[in-house]
Design an enzyme around this catalytic site. Structure first.
Site, short mmCIF file in Angstrom:
data_model
loop_
_atom_site.label_atom_id
_atom_site.label_comp_id
_atom_site.label_asym_id
_atom_site.label_seq_id
_atom_site.Cartn_x
_atom_site.Cartn_y
_atom_site.Cartn_z
N HIS A 43 0.82 -1.22 0.00
CA HIS A 43 0.00 0.00 0.00
C HIS A 43 0.85 1.26 0.00
O HIS A 43 0.42 2.31 -0.48
CB HIS A 43 -1.01 -0.04 1.14
CG HIS A 43 -2.08 -1.04 0.88
ND1 HIS A 43 -2.01 -2.32 1.34
CD2 HIS A 43 -3.20 -0.96 0.12
CE1 HIS A 43 -3.07 -2.99 0.89
NE2 HIS A 43 -3.81 -2.19 0.16
N GLU A 54 -10.27 -12.03 -3.99
CA GLU A 54 -8.82 -11.82 -3.83
C GLU A 54 -8.17 -12.90 -2.97
O GLU A 54 -7.03 -12.76 -2.54
CB GLU A 54 -8.55 -10.43 -3.24
CG GLU A 54 -9.34 -10.08 -2.00
CD GLU A 54 -9.10 -8.63 -1.53
OE1 GLU A 54 -8.22 -7.95 -2.06
OE2 GLU A 54 -9.82 -8.21 -0.62
N ASP A 87 -3.82 -9.04 -3.77
CA ASP A 87 -3.94 -10.06 -2.74
C ASP A 87 -4.05 -11.46 -3.33
O ASP A 87 -3.54 -12.42 -2.76
CB ASP A 87 -5.14 -9.78 -1.83
CG ASP A 87 -4.77 -8.76 -0.78
OD1 ASP A 87 -3.72 -8.93 -0.14
OD2 ASP A 87 -5.52 -7.78 -0.61
N CYS A 124 -9.30 -4.65 -10.00
CA CYS A 124 -8.75 -3.40 -9.48
C CYS A 124 -7.35 -3.56 -8.87
O CYS A 124 -6.86 -2.65 -8.21
CB CYS A 124 -9.71 -2.76 -8.48
SG CYS A 124 -10.23 -3.86 -7.16
C1 PEP Z 1 -6.09 -6.02 -4.36
O1 PEP Z 1 -5.86 -6.78 -3.42
O2 PEP Z 1 -5.75 -6.24 -5.53
C2 PEP Z 1 -6.78 -4.73 -4.13
C3 PEP Z 1 -7.18 -3.96 -5.13
O3 PEP Z 1 -6.95 -4.31 -2.85
P1 PEP Z 1 -5.78 -3.78 -1.93
O4 PEP Z 1 -4.60 -3.48 -2.80
O5 PEP Z 1 -6.27 -2.57 -1.24
O6 PEP Z 1 -5.54 -4.92 -0.99
MG MG Z 2 -6.78 -6.52 -1.51
#
Ligand code: PEP
Ligand code: MG
Length: 596
Positions: free
Chosen positions: A202, A445, A469, A516
């Protein structure tokens, strides 16, 4: 035997890491050692108590003089208003309700100063959090800041403040958390490089959101770069160049201009639809973490918000919790700004490395496999109810969809839907408007969810594939761990099979399927995803023009063929080579080059 001379500190040095946020930054290094030692409870003997108390009092004195120093510097560069914050902090350090309490604890319990301080800090924070008065409640952040400074001085970790620096700086850190990074959104910080981290951590995602060039995973960086050395940070290639010559600086400055020109050219497609050459309509949405990114989403031509990571509301308020009204105002503003398009708001995905300790006080040995995502939401039911009520209320003002993170079973989905039903009834009883048709979807995920996607599709209104994930959990690689980042392989055959299963299951059940994760913003991977049948991509706003250019330059028919053959290959390397070759044969030259 040949001898190697270590490079002199004044020589040009180049270090290679992973570029996680594109762009070039030039500035002077500021070294930040962020990792703190864990705080243990160490019993001490009677005769050790006086020296332990002394050690604590010395840390208090040191903190006080640092704060007063800082106050003077800030006063000179930013004025009285900002300087008074540090004066208040200096007073807090010497306040008897704080320092005396720690001393008493050391004496009464015969424990080490670090432990006593951490305990008093917890007690004070809990007290401030419980005040009804908003002003007093908000002081919890000051308590935390002050106590953290003292703790760092006790542990001998250097404490840096860049707020008084006026020239451009590049942060060189051992590690940075997402919450450190969201405070980097203004000068003098123009980029950062870290020893730790992963491509899809993140911290890396936030760097992209802030348009801040970033390189991660450079071993021992804080030990091999000195404070104030000149640094060029190349976020495209993942390079940290220390002590560059004037000629190198000039070359990089002209590269910045070339990149800006290329970006401007790409932005010309902003108002064109994402349509393949054989007329398959693709939707490109934005992932955002901060409300300020809404303007970027619009600027880069996003068709709605595909993922708002609501945990960043908690992170920016930490150590306070947002109340229902704050949630509501934010979600309403997002929905209104996104109208007439959809805005997908994901309930808080705290846990893992995202502030679990600061927000909910949990400390886990293996947090990525611990309380995170939906299971954490359900455990902290009051916090969750507050957010859900606000989301339902905001749904009366725009096209909001709710999405739940880290779902692993149908059971979990049913439980959370029951909770939403309860809250709907509660709002109805109170006469508060909400959208009774509000779509409820889930992130796919976790491998278990991918494998039962066909079943989940019968009970969810939509899917969003979280490859960050999904890759982490299916390939067993911690997404924030630089030691295993070389194993991050979005084209791994196992992942392609899972992706195909999810997309097919969603389409068969007639529900929208979006993706995403960071994978979707990579031109090469996007071609494979198009071929697997994906129609909705959500990504960092600045990547939208690049992916739109890909969509408009290819034929779906060709992508589909590429994906079909890719699925028959045995390794990620074989798949990658095959896709690169096919792209070169079928599509315009230079299509997947990441840098102009
Ligand atoms: C993911 O896991 O791909 C996602 C979009 O969520 P995050 O990156 O916030 O875990
Ligand atoms: Mg995620």
């Amino acid at each position: 035997m040949p001898t190697t001379t270590p490079p002199s500190r004044t020589s040009i040095r180049t270090y290679k890491g992973i570029g996680v946020s594109p762009g070039i930054a030039i500035g002077r290094a500021v070294i930040v050692e962020r990792l703190e030692a864990a705080v243990y409870r160490v019993p001490i003997r009677d005769d050790e108590v006086p020296s332990e108390v002394n050690r604590f009092l010395e840390a208090i004195e040191k903190t006080q003089s640092q704060l007063l120093d800082l106050k003077q510097k800030v006063k000179r560069s930013m004025g009285d208003e900002y300087a008074s914050i540090f004066e208040a902090h200096a007073m807090m350090v010497s306040d008897p309700s704080f320092a005396d309490k720690v001393v008493q604890k050391i004496e009464a319990e015969q424990v080490n100063a670090e432990w006593a301080l951490a305990e008093v800090q917890e007690e004070l924070q809990a007290r401030f959090r419980s005040f009804d008065d908003v002003y007093l409640r908000e002081r919890v952040a000051d308590v935390k800041d002050v106590a953290d400074r003292v703790q760092k001085n006790l542990q001998g970790v250097s404490h840096h403040d860049v707020s008084e620096i006026t020239h451009d700086v590049i942060i060189i850190a051992d590690d940075l958390t997402p919450s450190d990074t969201i405070h980097f959104n203004r000068r003098p910080i123009v980029g950062f490089a870290t020893e730790a981290g992963g491509r899809t951590s993140h911290t890396s995602i936030i760097a992209k959101s802030l348009f801040m060039p970033a390189v991660i995973g450079v071993p021992r960086l804080t030990k091999i770069v000195d404070d104030d050395e000149m640094v060029i940070l190349d976020g495209y290639e993942g390079l940290v160049l220390v002590n560059p010559t004037q000629a190198m600086i000039a070359e990089y400055q002209s590269r910045v201009i070339r990149h800006e020109e290329a970006e401007r050219r790409l932005l010309e497609n902003r108002d064109l639809v994402a349509l393949t050459k054989d007329d398959r309509r693709i939707t490109l949405q934005a992932n955002i973490e901060l409300v300020e990114e809404l303007k970027d989403a619009i600027r880069f031509g996003a068709e709605g918000i595909g993922l708002y990571r609501s945990e960043f509301l908690y992170i920016s308020k930490s150590p306070l919790l947002p109340n229902e009204e704050e949630h509501f105002q934010l979600y309403r503003a997002l929905a209104e700004a996104t109208a007439p398009q959809w805005c997908v708001i994901r309930t808080f995905d705290l846990g893992g490395r995202k502030l679990a300790k600061e927000v909910i006080g949990s400390k886990e040995n293996n947090p990525v496999l611990g309380l995170r995502g939906l299971r954490l939401c359900m455990k902290h039911r009051d916090m969750f109810r507050t957010q859900l009520r606000a989301l339902l209320r905001a749904s009366a003002f725009g096209k909001i969809k709710i999405m739940f993170p880290v779902v692993t079973s149908v059971q979990e989905l049913r439980q959370v839907k029951t909770l939403v039903r309860e809250l709907r009834a509660e709002l109805d009883a109170e006469g508060i408007a909400h959208n009774p048709e509000l779509p409820i979807g889930i992130m796919i995920e976790v491998p278990s969810a991918a494998i039962i996607a066909d079943i989940l599709a019968t009970e969810a209104d939509f899917f969003a594939i979280g490859t960050n994930d999904l890759i982490q959990y299916s390939l067993a690689i911690d997404r924030s761990n630089e030691n295993v980042s070389y194993l991050y392989e979005p084209l791994h055959p196992a992942l392609l099979r899972l992706l195909k299963m999810i997309i097919d299951a969603g389409h068969k059940a007639n529900i929208p399927v979006s993706l995403c994760g960071e994978m979707g913003s990579d031109p090469l991977f996007a071609i494979v995803l198009l071929g697997l049948g994906l129609e909705i991509f959500s990504m960092n706003p600045s990547s939208i023009p690049v992916i739109k250019n890909i969509v408009r330059s290819v034929r779906y028919r060709d992508c589909k063929r590429i994906a079909e053959v890719a699925l028959t290959k045995k390794t990620a390397q074989e798949i990658e080579e095959f896709v690169i070759e096919s792209v070169a044969m079928r599509f315009p030259e230079g299509l997947i080059n990441k840098t102009p």
